[in-house]
Structures are given as structure tokens and as C-alpha cells.
Design a protein around this motif. Structure first.
Motif, mmCIF file in Angstrom:
data_model
loop_
_atom_site.group_PDB
_atom_site.id
_atom_site.type_symbol
_atom_site.label_atom_id
_atom_site.label_comp_id
_atom_site.label_asym_id
_atom_site.label_seq_id
_atom_site.Cartn_x
_atom_site.Cartn_y
_atom_site.Cartn_z
ATOM 1 N N HIS A 1 -23.657 -16.774 42.298
ATOM 2 C CA HIS A 1 -22.042 -16.727 42.151
ATOM 3 C C HIS A 1 -21.761 -17.175 43.419
ATOM 4 C CE1 HIS A 1 -20.945 -14.385 38.352
ATOM 5 N NE2 HIS A 1 -22.506 -14.551 38.342
ATOM 6 N N VAL A 2 -20.658 -18.070 43.359
ATOM 7 C CA VAL A 2 -19.676 -18.521 44.789
ATOM 8 C C VAL A 2 -18.533 -17.568 44.787
ATOM 9 C CG1 VAL A 2 -20.800 -20.660 44.970
ATOM 10 C CG2 VAL A 2 -18.773 -20.484 43.632
ATOM 11 N N PHE A 3 -17.988 -17.385 45.968
ATOM 12 C CA PHE A 3 -16.827 -16.583 45.944
ATOM 13 C C PHE A 3 -16.323 -16.981 47.513
ATOM 14 C CE2 PHE A 3 -20.235 -13.786 47.964
ATOM 15 C CZ PHE A 3 -19.661 -13.281 48.805
ATOM 16 N N GLY A 4 -15.179 -16.303 47.834
ATOM 17 C CA GLY A 4 -14.480 -16.466 49.080
ATOM 18 C C GLY A 4 -13.745 -17.883 49.055
ATOM 19 N N SER A 5 -13.834 -18.514 50.397
ATOM 20 C CA SER A 5 -12.880 -19.682 50.624
ATOM 21 C C SER A 5 -13.170 -20.596 49.620
ATOM 22 C CB SER A 5 -12.911 -20.050 52.026
ATOM 23 O OG SER A 5 -13.946 -20.391 52.285
ATOM 24 N N TYR A 6 -14.530 -20.831 49.570
ATOM 25 C CA TYR A 6 -14.885 -22.020 48.596
ATOM 26 C C TYR A 6 -14.491 -21.855 47.013
ATOM 27 C CZ TYR A 6 -17.913 -25.503 46.434
ATOM 28 O OH TYR A 6 -18.494 -26.745 45.803
ATOM 29 N N PHE A 7 -14.629 -20.493 46.746
ATOM 30 C CA PHE A 7 -14.145 -20.464 45.185
ATOM 31 C C PHE A 7 -12.667 -20.569 45.031
ATOM 32 C CE2 PHE A 7 -11.958 -17.180 42.815
ATOM 33 C CZ PHE A 7 -12.574 -17.573 41.425
ATOM 34 N N ARG A 8 -11.819 -20.123 46.463
ATOM 35 C CA ARG A 8 -10.542 -20.368 46.159
ATOM 36 C C ARG A 8 -9.903 -21.899 46.447
ATOM 37 N NH1 ARG A 8 -10.783 -15.879 49.496
ATOM 38 N NH2 ARG A 8 -10.755 -17.232 51.553
ATOM 39 N N GLY A 9 -10.926 -22.933 46.743
ATOM 40 C CA GLY A 9 -10.700 -24.114 46.726
ATOM 41 C C GLY A 9 -9.915 -24.750 47.953
ATOM 42 N N GLU A 10 -9.996 -24.008 49.030
ATOM 43 C CA GLU A 10 -9.564 -24.463 50.045
ATOM 44 C C GLU A 10 -10.212 -25.922 50.790
ATOM 45 O OE1 GLU A 10 -9.739 -21.202 53.024
ATOM 46 O OE2 GLU A 10 -8.931 -19.652 51.717
ATOM 47 N N ALA A 11 -9.310 -26.478 51.267
ATOM 48 C CA ALA A 11 -9.771 -27.843 51.833
ATOM 49 C C ALA A 11 -10.910 -27.855 52.744
ATOM 50 C CB ALA A 11 -8.587 -28.477 52.299
ATOM 51 N N GLU A 12 -10.937 -26.521 53.792
ATOM 52 C CA GLU A 12 -12.038 -26.348 54.685
ATOM 53 C C GLU A 12 -12.416 -25.049 54.691
ATOM 54 O OE1 GLU A 12 -10.404 -27.171 58.713
ATOM 55 O OE2 GLU A 12 -10.849 -29.543 58.473
ATOM 56 N N VAL A 13 -13.739 -24.754 54.780
ATOM 57 C CA VAL A 13 -14.188 -23.451 54.537
ATOM 58 C C VAL A 13 -15.226 -23.076 55.894
ATOM 59 C CG1 VAL A 13 -14.421 -23.476 52.240
ATOM 60 C CG2 VAL A 13 -16.339 -24.349 53.335
ATOM 61 N N SER A 14 -15.130 -21.852 56.156
ATOM 62 C CA SER A 14 -15.887 -21.548 57.516
ATOM 63 C C SER A 14 -17.399 -21.529 57.106
ATOM 64 C CB SER A 14 -15.749 -20.295 58.217
ATOM 65 O OG SER A 14 -15.569 -19.234 56.879
ATOM 66 N N ASP A 15 -17.586 -20.798 55.678
ATOM 67 C CA ASP A 15 -18.942 -20.958 55.320
ATOM 68 C C ASP A 15 -18.876 -21.058 53.661
ATOM 69 O OD1 ASP A 15 -18.119 -18.261 54.965
ATOM 70 O OD2 ASP A 15 -19.598 -17.449 56.354
ATOM 71 N N VAL A 16 -19.939 -21.095 53.162
ATOM 72 C CA VAL A 16 -20.042 -20.716 51.570
ATOM 73 C C VAL A 16 -20.694 -19.843 51.264
ATOM 74 C CG1 VAL A 16 -21.129 -21.976 49.536
ATOM 75 C CG2 VAL A 16 -20.444 -23.618 51.425
ATOM 76 N N ASP A 17 -19.741 -18.689 50.491
ATOM 77 C CA ASP A 17 -20.166 -17.280 50.249
ATOM 78 C C ASP A 17 -20.875 -17.538 48.983
ATOM 79 O OD1 ASP A 17 -19.330 -15.746 52.381
ATOM 80 O OD2 ASP A 17 -17.210 -16.660 51.817
ATOM 81 N N LEU A 18 -22.317 -16.894 48.938
ATOM 82 C CA LEU A 18 -23.182 -17.097 47.821
ATOM 83 C C LEU A 18 -23.737 -15.667 47.596
ATOM 84 C CD1 LEU A 18 -24.324 -19.166 45.677
ATOM 85 C CD2 LEU A 18 -26.183 -19.178 47.077
ATOM 86 N N ALA A 19 -23.406 -15.076 46.249
ATOM 87 C CA ALA A 19 -23.993 -13.937 45.899
ATOM 88 C C ALA A 19 -25.098 -14.208 44.915
ATOM 89 C CB ALA A 19 -23.257 -13.085 45.381
#
Length: 226
Positions: free
Chosen positions: A70-88
Motif C-alpha cells: 500500500h502507498v500512503f502519506g504525501s504520495y497518496f494525498r496527491g501532493e506535487a512534491e513528496v519527501s519520500d514514497v511511503d510504502l507499507a
């Protein structure tokens, strides 16, 4: 302590002597101060990760396979820039009937890393799969499944791929949507936990003044029909 990263914990005698890391301090320890990347680059990281998942699951000599991601965090929220890709990721044993400790020790001997501590040998199988999944990707942050369940954050499944019927029944959330995945409102609640829907929807009654006598139960007169 002033910044809320540490706190004093009372000992057995009630004296505050033990320093304990707070929740804010734990989040700071887990944070990685990397330069944010564009979403297009994060999409490429997700694509490469899916390829590695397929390659890992094709290796039958490994102790574990990746059952779910699963992806979550800033990438899941659709932000234009992400600090990292959170993957569970949720791992599953390939051979549940075998002895896990023996499988881990066999993988240790096969890898040639016999100088590890005994504890790391016993957890070698899961750590090996997670290391292969990261594969040196700096902006990929892999979270174990038990930690992800404790977080209880919204997520979106990217592996395994959904069937056509599941994809049609999904309700995307716009920018956070990943192609070919279903929206998932976080991990499922634990068995026995009360559900919000199961709680009675009662309107609190007005408290009765003890000094005021209770009104008698008199029938309400009906008005004659006009």
C-alpha cells in the motif's frame, strides 16, 4: 525536554529520573531529511518498486514473499512534491508448514553472512526481502505491516493488481489515485473493537432538577379535527 522530544518518566518510587522518547521524538528519529522530489519521479519509483516485487515473488528460495503493498502519506494525498514514497508491505511465508528458524538459518548460510548476531539470523528472511525491495532507493520508505496497522492512516493498494470488477467498484479520491489500484481507508480495525456505526445514536435528555417534583403522567388532550 523543552522541545517535547524527551520526557521524564517516574520510577518505582515516584521520582522522575528516567528519560523516555516521546511520540514527537520518535517521529523525528524516523524522519529523513531529504530534498523533496517531483511527483513524476515518485511515479517512476513506484513503477520500479512493482517490478522488484514481481522479481522477489518469483524467487522461491526466499523465505517470504510480498503479499500486499500500500502507498500512503504525501504520495497518496496527491501532493506535487513528496519527501519520500511511503510504502507499507505485508509479508507472507512461502512454506508455512516448515520450521521458520531452520529456513532463516539456511538463508544465512546460503548468503555467507555467518557473522551476524543470533537475533539477526532469526529475522534474516524478512530483512532480506525488505532489503531487496528497497534496493538502494533513497526516497522509498518501507514500513512494516504491523507498524502501518498501528498508524491507521488512509492508503491505496498498489499490489497485487486488482481484477476488472474490483477496479470498477473503486471510488477514487482524485489526485491521490494510483492507476490500477483501489482506495483503502487505512487498515481494518482489530477484532472486538467497537465500530462507530454500532454505537447507539441517542440524544441526551435534559437533566432533571432534583428540587422540582416530577410531573405526573397525564394524558394529552386531543384537538378536535377542523
Amino acid at each position: 525536554i523543552r522541545r517535547g522530544l524527551l520526557t521524564l518518566k517516574p520510577d518505582a518510587e515516584g521520582n522522575e529520573r528516567d528519560l523516555v522518547v516521546t511520540d514527537l521524538g520518535q517521529r523525528l528519529c524516523a524522519a529523513r531529511f531529504l530534498k523533496p522530489i517531483a511527483r513524476s519521479r515518485a511515479d517512476a519509483i513506484i513503477a520500479d518498486t512493482l517490478v522488484r516485487i514481481e522479481a522477489i515473488n518469483a524467487r522461491d528460495e526466499l523465505v517470504y514473499r510480498i503479499a500486499e503493498a500500500h502507498v500512503f502519506g504525501s504520495y497518496f494525498r496527491g501532493e506535487a512534491e513528496v519527501s519520500d514514497v511511503d510504502l507499507a508491505v505485508r509479508l507472507a511465508r512461502r512454506r508455512p508448514g516448515s520450521k521458520l528458524s531452520e529456513e532463516n538459518m539456511n538463508r544465512v548460510r546460503a548468503s555467507g553472512q555467518v557473522s551476524l548476531t543470533f537475533l539477526r539470523m532469526l529475522t534474516f528472511g524478512s530483512n532480506e526481502v525488505l532489503k531487496l525491495l528497497r534496493s538502494g532507493a533513497r526516497h522509498l520508505h518501507v514500513t512494516p505491516w504491523d507498524v502501518f496497522e498501528e498508524l491507521g492512516v488512509p492508503s491505496r493498494r498498489i499490489y497485487p493488481p486488482l481484477s476488472e470488477g474490483d477496479a470498477e467498484s473503486g471510488t477514487g479520491t482524485g489526485q491521490g489515485e494510483v492507476s490500477g489500484s483501489d482506495p483503502t481507508p487505512g487498515p481494518r480495525p482489530r477484532p472486538g473493537a467497537p465500530s462507530r456505526r454500532s454505537l447507539p445514536n441517542r440524544v441526551p435528555s435534559e437533566p432533571q432538577d432534583p428540587r422540582r417534583p416530577a410531573a405526573p403522567n397525564r394524558p394529552v388532550p386531543l384537538r378536535p379535527a377542523a
